[in-house]
Design a protein around this motif. Structure first.
Motif, PDB file in Angstrom:
ATOM      1  N   ARG A 305       0.830  -1.203   0.000  1.00 31.20           N
ATOM      2  CA  ARG A 305       0.000   0.000   0.000  1.00 31.20           C
ATOM      3  C   ARG A 305       0.860   1.246   0.000  1.00 31.20           C
ATOM      4  O   ARG A 305       1.892   1.317   0.650  1.00 31.20           O
ATOM      5  CB  ARG A 305      -0.910   0.040   1.239  1.00 31.20           C
ATOM      6  N   SER A 306       0.396   2.279  -0.720  1.00 33.43           N
ATOM      7  CA  SER A 306       1.065   3.569  -0.675  1.00 33.43           C
ATOM      8  C   SER A 306       0.462   4.461   0.408  1.00 33.43           C
ATOM      9  O   SER A 306       1.019   5.510   0.724  1.00 33.43           O
ATOM     10  CB  SER A 306       0.968   4.266  -2.036  1.00 33.43           C
ATOM     11  N   HIS A 307      -0.690   4.070   0.966  1.00 30.95           N
ATOM     12  CA  HIS A 307      -1.339   4.815   2.041  1.00 30.95           C
ATOM     13  C   HIS A 307      -1.529   3.891   3.250  1.00 30.95           C
ATOM     14  O   HIS A 307      -1.598   2.672   3.102  1.00 30.95           O
ATOM     15  CB  HIS A 307      -2.709   5.345   1.598  1.00 30.95           C
ATOM     16  N   PRO A 308      -1.623   4.475   4.437  1.00 30.42           N
ATOM     17  CA  PRO A 308      -1.905   3.661   5.626  1.00 30.42           C
ATOM     18  C   PRO A 308      -3.276   2.998   5.515  1.00 30.42           C
ATOM     19  O   PRO A 308      -4.096   3.373   4.676  1.00 30.42           O
ATOM     20  CB  PRO A 308      -1.870   4.690   6.774  1.00 30.42           C
ATOM     21  N   ASN A 309      -3.519   2.040   6.394  1.00 28.68           N
ATOM     22  CA  ASN A 309      -4.797   1.344   6.409  1.00 28.68           C
ATOM     23  C   ASN A 309      -5.938   2.346   6.558  1.00 28.68           C
ATOM     24  O   ASN A 309      -5.923   3.205   7.440  1.00 28.68           O
ATOM     25  CB  ASN A 309      -4.809   0.342   7.567  1.00 28.68           C
ATOM     26  N   MET A 310      -6.941   2.252   5.664  1.00 25.81           N
ATOM     27  CA  MET A 310      -8.013   3.241   5.632  1.00 25.81           C
ATOM     28  C   MET A 310      -8.848   3.228   6.905  1.00 25.81           C
ATOM     29  O   MET A 310      -9.276   4.285   7.393  1.00 25.81           O
ATOM     30  CB  MET A 310      -8.902   2.996   4.409  1.00 25.81           C
ATOM     31  N   ALA A 311      -9.077   2.062   7.471  1.00 29.09           N
ATOM     32  CA  ALA A 311      -9.862   1.984   8.711  1.00 29.09           C
ATOM     33  C   ALA A 311      -9.165   2.759   9.829  1.00 29.09           C
ATOM     34  O   ALA A 311      -9.814   3.450  10.627  1.00 29.09           O
ATOM     35  CB  ALA A 311     -10.066   0.532   9.111  1.00 29.09           C
ATOM     36  N   THR A 312      -7.848   2.664   9.873  1.00 26.44           N
ATOM     37  CA  THR A 312      -7.084   3.406  10.885  1.00 26.44           C
ATOM     38  C   THR A 312      -7.193   4.897  10.660  1.00 26.44           C
ATOM     39  O   THR A 312      -7.360   5.682  11.604  1.00 26.44           O
ATOM     40  CB  THR A 312      -5.609   2.973  10.849  1.00 26.44           C
ATOM     41  N   ARG A 313      -7.110   5.321   9.404  1.00 30.07           N
ATOM     42  CA  ARG A 313      -7.210   6.745   9.082  1.00 30.07           C
ATOM     43  C   ARG A 313      -8.593   7.291   9.469  1.00 30.07           C
ATOM     44  O   ARG A 313      -8.706   8.378  10.046  1.00 30.07           O
ATOM     45  CB  ARG A 313      -6.965   6.971   7.597  1.00 30.07           C
ATOM     46  N   ILE A 314      -9.622   6.530   9.142  1.00 34.65           N
ATOM     47  CA  ILE A 314     -10.983   6.965   9.478  1.00 34.65           C
ATOM     48  C   ILE A 314     -11.130   7.125  10.989  1.00 34.65           C
ATOM     49  O   ILE A 314     -11.679   8.118  11.476  1.00 34.65           O
ATOM     50  CB  ILE A 314     -12.008   5.952   8.922  1.00 34.65           C
ATOM     51  N   GLU A 315     -10.631   6.146  11.725  1.00 35.27           N
ATOM     52  CA  GLU A 315     -10.739   6.186  13.194  1.00 35.27           C
ATOM     53  C   GLU A 315     -10.008   7.397  13.770  1.00 35.27           C
ATOM     54  O   GLU A 315     -10.511   8.051  14.700  1.00 35.27           O
ATOM     55  CB  GLU A 315     -10.171   4.893  13.771  1.00 35.27           C
ATOM     56  N   GLN A 316      -8.846   7.710  13.238  1.00 36.85           N
ATOM     57  CA  GLN A 316      -8.076   8.842  13.749  1.00 36.85           C
ATOM     58  C   GLN A 316      -8.827  10.156  13.553  1.00 36.85           C
ATOM     59  O   GLN A 316      -8.859  11.004  14.457  1.00 36.85           O
ATOM     60  CB  GLN A 316      -6.711   8.905  13.046  1.00 36.85           C
ATOM     61  N   PHE A 317      -9.438  10.343  12.396  1.00 38.54           N
ATOM     62  CA  PHE A 317     -10.176  11.590  12.146  1.00 38.54           C
ATOM     63  C   PHE A 317     -11.492  11.617  12.920  1.00 38.54           C
ATOM     64  O   PHE A 317     -11.954  12.688  13.326  1.00 38.54           O
ATOM     65  CB  PHE A 317     -10.425  11.767  10.643  1.00 38.54           C
ATOM     66  N   GLU A 318     -12.093  10.470  13.125  1.00 38.13           N
ATOM     67  CA  GLU A 318     -13.335  10.420  13.906  1.00 38.13           C
ATOM     68  C   GLU A 318     -13.089  10.743  15.371  1.00 38.13           C
ATOM     69  O   GLU A 318     -13.936  11.349  16.036  1.00 38.13           O
ATOM     70  CB  GLU A 318     -13.978   9.037  13.779  1.00 38.13           C
ATOM     71  N   ASN A 319     -11.931  10.337  15.903  1.00 39.80           N
ATOM     72  CA  ASN A 319     -11.646  10.488  17.332  1.00 39.80           C
ATOM     73  C   ASN A 319     -11.061  11.847  17.691  1.00 39.80           C
ATOM     74  O   ASN A 319     -10.842  12.123  18.873  1.00 39.80           O
ATOM     75  CB  ASN A 319     -10.688   9.385  17.794  1.00 39.80           C
ATOM     76  N   ALA A 320     -10.780  12.692  16.700  1.00 38.10           N
ATOM     77  CA  ALA A 320     -10.277  14.033  17.011  1.00 38.10           C
ATOM     78  C   ALA A 320     -11.385  14.837  17.688  1.00 38.10           C
ATOM     79  O   ALA A 320     -12.578  14.591  17.490  1.00 38.10           O
ATOM     80  CB  ALA A 320      -9.800  14.724  15.747  1.00 38.10           C
ATOM     81  N   THR A 321     -10.973  15.815  18.493  1.00 41.05           N
ATOM     82  CA  THR A 321     -11.932  16.520  19.360  1.00 41.05           C
ATOM     83  C   THR A 321     -12.546  17.761  18.731  1.00 41.05           C
ATOM     84  O   THR A 321     -13.510  18.309  19.279  1.00 41.05           O
ATOM     85  CB  THR A 321     -11.231  16.924  20.660  1.00 41.05           C
TER      86      THR A 321
END
Length: 342
Positions: A305-321
């Motif tokens: 992959r040229s990008h990180p795991n998409m599920a991880t990326r989604i979780e990171q942006f969802e968990n921001a405050t």
């Protein structure tokens, strides 16, 4: 002419005898292979070689039977030494690529003149747009109207307030069915219209723009150019000029690290500016669904992959405050979202 006896090998030139060799003192230079000549040398190697075209008669006389010759122990040792040396060389090159190339790329990036980087980005932008505009009718550069341009400037200003930027950013829009955006050296960013169409709010646009700005601020494009050049040369040296599969794997891993850094930058900037990150997470979810459906559920291995795991990326942006909104009217956002439809 050569005569092969049970105990001696006699070598003649015309009718004159040149030398007599004891078979007990002769060994095979290497293990005989079909179709290759058979070579003999002395136990104490003085450089002399007896070379025979391999036939069944010669093979039987030199290899088989009670007088047959063994492969020289020194040859086996040399093969082991050469193999060990090659393995050690490959290990050194691999470690150099994995640890040394990023360090070298960082050094070159730091000393590379900023003006040259900006010029590089301008030339790259012209080349990309030229290719896009001459590719086919599905691609075209979009004219950015004053309202859409003002919306972009408002979003860049919000990012700049949270994290002072070091480039004057130029955002160009291209009509395309490919949902993508890319950052070129020196603050040049290109958005494809399909990605805009998938966005539900200006906050999603801000998330992608902050991600691409991160690539410019961290000089990822320049680092990638230097690292890929160095890695390619080293790997081609190992592969005799042929690009190695490891080259692709290394470049993908290096790109993945940059993408993770860009995501972290975007989340940090949006948190400081209080720009809601959840719309960006929703956009990534849409992209993930589209890719999954297009690939019929096939998941690319992490290594490739040229990008990180998409599920991880989604979780990171969802968990921001951050939960704030940009100071854009809905009509301003529509001007921006439909910039390639006007």
């Amino acid at each position: 002419m050569v005569t092969l006896g049970d105990h001696d090998i006699v070598v003649f030139e015309n009718t004159s005898k040149l030398t007599t060799l004891s078979r007990q003192e002769l060994v095979l230079c290497e293990k005989p292979m079909p179709g290759r000549p058979i070579r003999l040398r002395k136990l104490r190697d003085d450089g002399m070689r007896l070379v025979f075209a391999q036939t069944s008669e010669i093979s039987n006389a030199l290899i088989d039977g009670p007088s047959g010759h063994n492969v020289a122990e020194g040859s086996r040792k040399n093969i082991v030494q050469i193999s060990t040396g090659i393995a050690a060389f490959c290990a050194v090159v691999a470690l150099t690529i994995w640890f040394g190339v990023p360090v070298l790329a960082d050094i070159l990036t730091k000393v590379y003149p900023r003006s040259a980087e900006i010029t590089l980005g301008e030339n790259a932008q012209k080349q990309v747009l030229y290719v896009i505009e001459h590719l086919n009718d599905d691609f075209a550069r979009c004219e950015t109207g004053p309202m859409a341009q003002q919306s972009v400037e408002i979003i860049i200003a919000a990012i700049n307030q949270a994290h002072p930027l070091t480039y004057d950013y130029d955002v160009t829009f291209v009509r395309s069915d490919i949902p993508n955006a890319l950052a070129l050296p020196g603050g040049k960013i290109i958005f494809f219209s399909k990605l805009l169409e998938m966005m539900d709010s200006p906050e999603a646009f801000a998330g992608v723009l902050a991600h691409e700005i991160a690539h410019s601020e961290e000089q990822h494009s320049l680092r990638a150019i230097f690292s890929n050049m160095a890695a390619s040369q080293l790997l081609r040296i190992m592969g005799g000029g042929i690009p190695a599969p490891a080259e692709f794997a290394f470049q993908q891993g290096y790109t993945r690290e940059m993408e993770s850094q860009a995501d972290a930058f975007a989340i940090d900037v949006m948190t400081r500016a209080n720009i809601d990150t959840r719309p960006t997470a929703n956009l990534f979810a849409k992209l993930n669904n589209e890719q999954t459906q297009g690939g019929r559920g096939f998941e690319i291995p992490e290594l490739l992959r040229s990008h990180p795991n998409m599920a991880t990326r989604i979780e990171q942006f969802e968990n921001a405050t951050a939960t704030g909104r940009l100071p854009l009217h809905s009509s301003d956002w529509q001007f921006l979202k439909t910039v390639c439809l006007n």
